[in-house]
Every structure is written in C-alpha cells, then in structure tokens.
Design an enzyme around this catalytic site. Sequence first.
Site, mmCIF file in Angstrom:
data_model
loop_
_atom_site.group_PDB
_atom_site.id
_atom_site.type_symbol
_atom_site.label_atom_id
_atom_site.label_comp_id
_atom_site.label_asym_id
_atom_site.label_seq_id
_atom_site.Cartn_x
_atom_site.Cartn_y
_atom_site.Cartn_z
ATOM 1 N N ASP A 263 2.916 5.486 -8.027
ATOM 2 C CA ASP A 263 4.016 5.304 -7.092
ATOM 3 C C ASP A 263 5.343 5.853 -7.602
ATOM 4 O OD1 ASP A 263 2.472 4.112 -5.089
ATOM 5 O OD2 ASP A 263 2.484 2.220 -6.171
ATOM 6 N N HIS B 285 -2.298 -1.969 -10.929
ATOM 7 C CA HIS B 285 -3.120 -1.460 -9.842
ATOM 8 C C HIS B 285 -4.307 -2.384 -9.664
ATOM 9 C CE1 HIS B 285 -5.579 1.322 -7.455
ATOM 10 N NE2 HIS B 285 -4.462 1.947 -7.185
ATOM 11 N N HIS C 109 0.849 -1.192 0.000
ATOM 12 C CA HIS C 109 0.000 0.000 0.000
ATOM 13 C C HIS C 109 0.885 1.242 0.000
ATOM 14 C CE1 HIS C 109 -3.346 2.557 0.414
ATOM 15 N NE2 HIS C 109 -3.741 2.298 1.648
#
Length: 490
Positions: free
Chosen positions: A408, A352, A313
């Site tokens: 990210d 994702h 996460h």
Amino acid sequence: MGKPESPSTQVPAQAPVPKGSLTIRDNRTGKVYNVPITNNSIQATAIKSISAPYQSGSSSASEEGDRPEDETPRGLRVADRGFLNTAVLRSEITYIDGDNGGWFVRGYPIEQLAIHSSHLETAYLLIYGSLPTKTQFDVWQKEVMHHSVVHADAEQFFRSFRYDAHPMAILTSAFAYLGSYYSEANPSLQGQNIFTKGDKRSLALMDKQIYRLIGKATTLAAMAYRVRQGRQFVTPPTGLSYAGSFLYQMDHLGEEKYRPNPVLERALDVLFLLHADHELNASATTVLQTGSSLVDPYSAIAAGCASLYGPLHGGANEAVIRMLISIGKPENVPAFIEAVKKREKVLSGFGHRVYKTSDPRSFIVRKTADEVFKVTGKDELLETAMALHEAAMKDEYFVSRKLAPNVDFCGLIYRAMGFPLDFFPVLFVVPRVVGWLAHWRQMMLQDGGVKIWRPRQIYVGAGKRDYVQLAERVPVEGDRRVPSAVEHSG
C-alpha cells in the site's frame, strides 16, 4: 480442477486407519469417522455427515442441551468467521506463500514477471494459463485495445454525477451501466449456460466480454477522473501501450503528438501488473460470490469494484498517504508509534492477512518508486514513510505481530505522479479487473458446473415465540435495539 466431494465414513473402533485421512471421534455419540485428506484439506460436506440426536428436548438454549435451531441431527457445521481457514474452490491461477513472502502467478514468481513482462502479457497468463507467443500476444493486445472505446452515450452518463462525486462511486456504477449495452452477455436474457457450456461459441462470447472489460476499464477510469476535473473526455488513442493509453486519456490537453513520459508509463504498467491479482481477496471473492448466481460479468465486476472501495481493501493505499500526512515530519514518527501501541491511532500500510513476513510486492514498489522520483522529484512524505518503516521494524510490538510493510506504500508513487488521493482505489480497480475475470472464467469452466454460493450460519437469536399485540408490548431499551433519532434540516 474439480474433484468429487468425499464424505466421511463411519468405521468400527478397531478398524485400521487409512493414511491420508483424519480420524474424528464424536464424543456425543461415541462414533468414529474417517475423513479423507486431499491437498491438505478436508471437505466441509464430510464434516456434515457427522450428526447426533438432540441432547435436550427443550426449545430454549441451555449449557448442556441443544436448541432446535442448532440443527444437530442435520450434521456438524464448520464455523469460520471471515473465511480464516475455508477453501471455497480449487484454483490454478495464483499461489501465495505467506510464510515465506512468495507470490506466484501460474507458477511464475512475481519478481520475474515485474522485470520481464508487462501488464497485458501477465493478464494473458492469468486468464489463459500460459505466457503467449508473439503472435498470440499481438492478437490479444489488439483486441483489448480495440475494445477500449465506449459508446457516445457514456458521456451523458458520466455528466449525470455531481462534480464532487467520488471516482469509485462513478466507476462502480459505470461497470454496471456498461452491461446494459451487451444483452448478448446476460445469462438472464440469453440462457443461464451461455458461459458454462465450454464449447467454441461459448468461449468466444466469454472472450469478447473479457476484451471489453479490460479494454474499457482504463477508459471508464479516465472518464471518472476528467468529469471531476470538468474537462472534456478523450477518445482512446491508437499505437500506445495499455498504461500509455490510460495516461494519455487522463492528461491529454490537446497538444499535438502528445506522449506520456516513458518512465512514468513503465512505472504504472509495473504497478498494474502487481495489482492484477492476489488470490481470493475480498473483491475477487465478491466477484465469484456474485458470479455464482450466473449474473452477467459486468454486474459481477461492479460488485467487485464496490468491495474494493472499502478502507480495509482497495482504500488502504489512500489511507496510507492520509496517515503520512497526519504524521507530518519524520521527527513526529516516535510519538505516532506510541499512539498506535496505545490504540489511539491506526497504522496503515503494515501487515497483511496472508503474508506473515514481508509482502514481495513491496520490494518491487520501492525500486519503481526510485525510478519515478528521478523524474518527479522525491515526495516530501518519503522521508516520513522511511522513518516509520525503520521505527516499526525495530519495535518489538510490531515485529512480534509480524507487521511488515505491504504494497500500500505505492500511494507515494501515485502521489508523485500527480494522481489525487481519492483516485488511488481506481488505480487498483483498473488492473484488478484482470484478476477478477481470470477467477470468474475459471469458475464458469470448472468441472461439475457452477453452484451458487450459499454459506451456512449459526443462528443464536430468539427461539420460536408468539406474536404480541401492539397494546400489550413492553418497550425494548438499548442503543443497538432501537432506531436512532435523526435531526432534520429545514
């Protein structure tokens, strides 16, 4: 937001089938059920009304029969490991169009908000449902910034951690610690309905905690950073933006009239806006699961912080940079790609759980990175990241698995701005507090009140058995079935 649950109804086999329903035939009993469909969903409790008698009276498992532990007469259960297709609530906050790479905050495309809005304005939108007027925003911003100061005792709390403690461990503890100062906000002490009444007094109490948590999030994060640096803490300044105040508390070294670089300030504000919410991700779900017990919001936020700490996460953007460091130069990318395909290496920053195409945030992050690099200079890992991106997007292995780059890669911006690697998850938490609070507030005010979240399980362990005396037991073997031996130092 809430609607009464509709049970399934048993119908005669020749009865007309109503539109907007799902017809289920239970081949165990021959019964037919009509289950209402609402918003392209069916109620799990409607499935529960589909029951059957035990097909075996045996107390042991068999291929043809049921076990008592299957609870067959109590109704059918839905197995959904990891919440792959379970809707746990009705929400008006965020919608993610995973198939088309779209993300909407209260109906507004995230791309428009990233260009025209700010983190605090979007926070207002997330929590209260509409964009504020100038007067409303001025009051909102003033309250949040006013509540950024923490009690003087907090310094002693932060100094109690080891010099090398991970900032996420500090921050998680700090949110729980913060709740100890506000007994007025603890339903265990003040009554379990203090946040669920929905009257003017209850709403005001809820708003005060929202101001405190959003305002103090930057202060607690900056304190976690500075205690690691062995530096004195900084009192939140006046007259700066939310992101500007955070950067001031992080970097202020005592110089007169210090102001953060406006380009970096805006970049951080955009990243905060992008990270403020993302529907029912792991940490938001953790906050709601915890909050469903009617615990105080500080404890619920601390639980969300702990959830976000994980490498699947909030720790992912840190993992991306560590991956790029391990790759090194762009010419090493092909070998890394092959190692990933052989499952010898882990690919971070791609794919994702929700998005089946590209993550819409990734385009905004790229544009923001270009602005930041004009100030800081290009990160040496940027070329490696772009080479990895290009190679992955051309490789059928990744294309067929829909492993497009996700948000990210914002770690490159954090790295260019000088944030240490282990501080990246903290930069995720600070804005995500907003989303957590939006979902928490919505749940507190939902129609029908709050029900504690209590998932079902499918028990596949041993059936009923009798206790065996110590002297008569046979040892059980297997690495997973006995405790591990631990070596102890002197």
